[in-house]
Design a protein around this motif. Sequence first.
Motif, PDB file in Angstrom:
ATOM      1  N   UNK A 118       0.855  -1.180   0.000  1.00  0.00           N
ATOM      2  CA  UNK A 118       0.000   0.000   0.000  1.00  0.00           C
ATOM      3  C   UNK A 118       0.891   1.230   0.000  1.00  0.00           C
ATOM      4  N   UNK A 119       0.356   2.303  -0.529  1.00  0.00           N
ATOM      5  CA  UNK A 119       1.123   3.534  -0.532  1.00  0.00           C
ATOM      6  C   UNK A 119       0.690   4.460  -1.645  1.00  0.00           C
ATOM      7  N   UNK A 120       1.320   5.620  -1.696  1.00  0.00           N
ATOM      8  CA  UNK A 120       0.972   6.649  -2.659  1.00  0.00           C
ATOM      9  C   UNK A 120       1.205   6.218  -4.110  1.00  0.00           C
ATOM     10  N   UNK A 121       2.034   5.194  -4.325  1.00  0.00           N
ATOM     11  CA  UNK A 121       2.217   4.696  -5.692  1.00  0.00           C
ATOM     12  C   UNK A 121       0.865   4.250  -6.261  1.00  0.00           C
ATOM     13  N   UNK A 122       0.046   3.668  -5.407  1.00  0.00           N
ATOM     14  CA  UNK A 122      -1.258   3.165  -5.832  1.00  0.00           C
ATOM     15  C   UNK A 122      -2.342   4.229  -5.720  1.00  0.00           C
ATOM     16  N   UNK A 123      -2.341   4.968  -4.613  1.00  0.00           N
ATOM     17  CA  UNK A 123      -3.357   6.005  -4.416  1.00  0.00           C
ATOM     18  C   UNK A 123      -3.052   6.773  -3.143  1.00  0.00           C
TER      19      UNK A 123
END
Length: 142
Positions: A118-123
């Motif tokens: 999870x993280x800003x790479x995904x959203x």
Amino acid sequence: MFELDPACLELEITEGMMQDFDSSLPNIRRLKELGVKISIDDFGTGYSSLSYLKVLPIETLKIDKSFLDDSLESFQGQALVKTIIDMGINLKFNVIAEGIEDRMQVEFLLSQGCLVGQGYFYSEPLSATECEAFFQKGLSPK
């Protein structure tokens, strides 16, 4: 009335709970008996001792973002992330990497056997309405 199957709920054990471990453990065990899944948040930092892995009824280790931040910068950073992933897999835990920000981190994690992140790479964090729209649009990273 809406009823949620406890198996659909996963709660994170945070550092605050570990500060009063003796009083938290019976509650964690009761939740597990109900069928709630338990994960350790920010594993590898603060109060997340290896000894808890023997005592706590957990399913998931969430690798702290701080390990991922320097994982591509040094051999030691890579070795720590790989060790946490290997340990989690060997102990039959789910392993989630937190704080993924770029494709290189994704590729490194996948090469080490960490399949969830999870993280800003995904959203960025989303409201319930934004989350619904996100899933209706499709699951492609930015």
